[in-house]
Motif scaffolding. Structure first.
Motif, short mmCIF file in Angstrom:
data_model
loop_
_atom_site.label_atom_id
_atom_site.label_comp_id
_atom_site.label_asym_id
_atom_site.label_seq_id
_atom_site.Cartn_x
_atom_site.Cartn_y
_atom_site.Cartn_z
N LEU A 469 0.82 -1.21 0.00
CA LEU A 469 0.00 0.00 0.00
C LEU A 469 0.86 1.26 0.00
CD1 LEU A 469 -2.83 -0.99 2.50
CD2 LEU A 469 -2.99 -0.85 0.01
N LYS A 470 2.15 1.14 0.35
CA LYS A 470 3.02 2.31 0.33
C LYS A 470 3.23 2.84 -1.09
CE LYS A 470 5.55 0.99 4.51
NZ LYS A 470 6.86 0.61 5.09
N GLN A 471 2.91 2.02 -2.08
CA GLN A 471 3.05 2.45 -3.47
C GLN A 471 1.95 3.42 -3.89
OE1 GLN A 471 3.57 -0.94 -6.09
NE2 GLN A 471 4.78 -2.03 -4.56
N LEU A 472 0.87 3.50 -3.10
CA LEU A 472 -0.18 4.46 -3.43
C LEU A 472 0.35 5.88 -3.32
CD1 LEU A 472 -3.21 2.89 -1.50
CD2 LEU A 472 -2.90 2.98 -3.98
N ASP A 473 0.00 6.72 -4.26
CA ASP A 473 0.49 8.09 -4.26
C ASP A 473 -0.67 9.05 -4.44
OD1 ASP A 473 2.28 10.15 -4.10
OD2 ASP A 473 3.53 9.51 -5.78
N TYR A 474 -0.40 10.32 -4.34
CA TYR A 474 -1.43 11.34 -4.48
C TYR A 474 -1.74 11.58 -5.96
CZ TYR A 474 -0.41 12.18 0.41
OH TYR A 474 -0.26 12.01 1.76
N ALA A 475 -3.00 11.87 -6.26
CA ALA A 475 -3.39 12.17 -7.63
C ALA A 475 -2.73 13.47 -8.08
CB ALA A 475 -4.91 12.31 -7.72
N PRO A 476 -2.13 13.49 -9.27
CA PRO A 476 -1.50 14.73 -9.76
C PRO A 476 -2.53 15.85 -9.92
CG PRO A 476 -0.86 12.83 -11.09
CD PRO A 476 -1.98 12.38 -10.23
N LEU A 477 -2.17 17.05 -9.53
CA LEU A 477 -3.07 18.19 -9.65
C LEU A 477 -3.18 18.63 -11.11
CD1 LEU A 477 -1.67 20.11 -6.59
CD2 LEU A 477 -3.99 19.21 -6.76
N PHE A 478 -4.40 18.96 -11.53
CA PHE A 478 -4.60 19.45 -12.89
C PHE A 478 -3.96 20.83 -13.04
CE2 PHE A 478 -7.23 15.96 -13.29
CZ PHE A 478 -7.96 15.93 -14.47
N THR A 479 -3.27 20.99 -14.14
CA THR A 479 -2.75 22.32 -14.47
C THR A 479 -3.33 22.84 -15.79
OG1 THR A 479 -0.82 21.27 -15.51
CG2 THR A 479 -0.59 22.00 -13.22
N GLY A 480 -4.20 22.06 -16.40
CA GLY A 480 -4.89 22.44 -17.63
C GLY A 480 -6.02 21.46 -17.88
N TYR A 481 -6.81 21.69 -18.90
CA TYR A 481 -7.97 20.85 -19.16
C TYR A 481 -7.61 19.45 -19.64
CZ TYR A 481 -11.13 24.71 -18.37
OH TYR A 481 -11.83 25.73 -17.78
N HIS A 482 -6.36 19.23 -19.98
CA HIS A 482 -5.92 17.90 -20.38
C HIS A 482 -5.26 17.18 -19.22
CE1 HIS A 482 -7.03 18.74 -24.51
NE2 HIS A 482 -6.32 19.86 -24.46
N GLY A 483 -5.32 17.76 -18.03
CA GLY A 483 -4.74 17.10 -16.86
C GLY A 483 -3.52 17.85 -16.36
N TRP A 484 -2.55 17.08 -15.91
CA TRP A 484 -1.35 17.67 -15.35
C TRP A 484 -0.22 17.70 -16.38
CZ3 TRP A 484 -3.43 12.97 -14.45
CH2 TRP A 484 -2.66 11.85 -14.79
N GLU A 485 0.79 18.48 -16.10
CA GLU A 485 1.96 18.53 -16.97
C GLU A 485 3.13 17.84 -16.28
OE1 GLU A 485 2.76 22.53 -18.00
OE2 GLU A 485 0.88 22.81 -19.08
N PRO A 486 3.85 16.99 -16.99
CA PRO A 486 4.97 16.26 -16.38
C PRO A 486 6.11 17.22 -16.01
CG PRO A 486 4.92 15.88 -18.74
CD PRO A 486 3.68 16.65 -18.43
#
Length: 486
Positions: A469-486
């Protein structure tokens, strides 16, 4: 396992049908109304008295689905998934979370009983003036309008349902009757949200019939449904919005999400603006006022799933910048979907019978996103709705020595981790897992499907190796309408 299950289809049975205990099942397909997901299953109905004290009175049919184990030598204890709400259908809910049971199904049969008043079990559905499933009429939350809506809902049920008999207490009697008809000495329970209340009540009344229980997103017996929702949501939003504050990209682009939310709510209280938007289901242009309830509904329901909540900083910033179309469209989509999933009449039977007399207006909640709106809504509707019996010890903590696994999401806005800790205190053979970065209903997250199967096999919650379960991480925050930017 009953002999007819072990030996396969009987020669005299219709093609594809199978028998389990005393019940004959026919092939069916379970499909969620708002998704393309479906599951092949076997279905039947079980006739029960609506009023258990009047066995010769009106009967209702309970809808039951069986998702067979993949192993021909299945374990003796089938698993019952108990749906949330209150008011959700177990059969309709299952396709969306079927992956969570992929490991369990290797050795165990899954049964999905639509609790009386939900799904296809004599559903108690309230409808608006257009005939659509609803909780209120046209966003009119005045006490008079709520009572009028509730009376009309009751009138629509006249002649086919007595709402007094659609409570948790009667439902667990149904569950045990179905268990007996299946010929199962013991069953395992997987309760989700309100389903954890059902599981705890069943455990308290029929402890010898429970092999093991999993409580996902726990509602303690002591909880009065609805009363803590406002403060629980605030705590969840604080945690989730704080992530934007420490994320350089999010904070620079969208500022302070909480400040933006407060600004929108303040504007809506004084002079809600009218927003033109495309209807997400029809793509037609519509207009809607950006009211306090529209904003609150979106924020509350997105907070359930951190992957959705990750888009809130952007959506709120867009709205305060004059571009509220995405917020209104998303609110319309999620609230209409929820209305279709919840049998509000059954929800009223549960809450009005089990919780309403314990509800109190909390002045300290006035400054929250939800305020006292949910409590006021329930109080007004419960003035009208008939009430069933509630056992004296209904709200007492569950005391049990049966194996129980408790699951909570770190960000859960309705059943936070502290609820799991409360229930854990009176259980002798239990363990509580809090899943990082998760919201409401966590049974399918990460390696939980494998841990679920291991727990049901070994019945030893403390022996579970939960390092995965330690592999679970936080959902990346959206920075645009296509999601997050790497």
């Amino acid at each position: 396992v009953p002999a007819s299950v072990r030996e396969g289809v009987e020669d005299s049975a219709p093609a594809g049908s199978r028998t389990y205990g005393q019940l004959r099942f026919a092939p069916c397909n379970l499909a969620a109304s708002d998704t393309p997901l479906d599951v092949d299953a076997l279905c039947t109905t079980v006739s029960v008295p609506e009023n258990p004290a009047a066995p010769d009175g009106r009967k209702i049919d309970l809808a039951l689905a069986w998702v067979p184990a993949r192993d021909s030598k299945a374990a003796a204890d089938p698993v019952f998934m108990l749906a949330g709400g209150p008011g959700q259908s177990a059969r309709d809910s299952y396709p969306g979370i079927a992956p969570a049971f992929r490991e369990v199904r290797k050795r165990r049969h899954i049964f999905l009983l639509d609790q009386r008043g939900t799904g296809e079990s004599n559903p108690l559905v309230c409808r608006d003036r257009d005939g659509e499933p609803a909780v209120v009429d046209e966003e009119d939350f005045s006490a008079g309008a709520l009572r009028a809506f509730t009376r009309r809902c009751l009138e629509g049920l006249r002649g086919r349902a007595d709402p007094r008999f659609y409570t948790t207490t009667v439902a667990i009697q149904d569950l045990d009757l179905v268990r007996a008809k299946l010929g199962a000495e013991t069953i395992s329970l997987v309760g989700i949200s309100y389903g954890t209340r059902v599981a705890q009540q069943y455990l308290a009344r029929y402890p010898e019939r429970v092999h093991a229980a999993v409580l996902d997103s726990i509602a303690p017996n002591s909880m009065t449904l609805g009363v803590d929702h406002a403060r629980n949501l605030e705590s969840s939003l604080d945690l989730q919005f704080a992530r934007c504050g420490i994320d350089k990209e999010c904070s620079e682009r969208f500022g302070n999400p909480r400040a933006n939310l407060d600004r929108l709510l303040a504007e809506a209280r004084v002079a809600p603006r009218t927003v033109a938007y495309r209807d997400p289901s029809s793509n037609e242009w519509r207009e809607k006022e950006l009211t306090h309830s529209v904003i609150a509904s979106l924020v509350r329901l997105f907070a359930y799933a951190p992957a959705l909540a990750a888009s809130l900083p952007m959506t709120l910033h867009e709205a305060v910048s004059g571009r509220a179309e995405p917020l209104v469209a998303q609110a319309e989509m999620i609230t209409s979907s929820l209305s279709d999933q919840i049998a509000h009449g059954m929800q009223l039977s549960v809450i009005c019978s089990e919780d309403a007399d314990l509800m109190r207006i909390n002045p300290d909640d006035a400054d929250t996103v939800l305020g006292n709106s949910l409590v006021e809504l329930m109080q007004a509707q419960c003035e009208v709705w008939p009430k069933g019996a509630r056992p004296d010890r209904f709200h007492s903590p569950l005391v049990s020595d049966r194996p129980v696994l408790l699951l909570s999401g770190e960000f859960d806005p309705v059943t936070p981790p502290r609820y799991g800790e409360e229930v854990l205190r009176t259980l002798k053979n239990a363990r509580h897992l809090v899943l990082r970065g998760q919201g409401h209903n966590v049974i399918g997250a990460g390696c939980m499907p494998r841990l679920l199967a291991q727990f049901l096999d070994k019945q030893d919650p403390r022996a579970l190796e939960v390092g995965c379960l330690k592999q679970l991480d936080y959902a990346p925050l959206f920075t645009g309408y296509h999601g997050w930017e790497p």
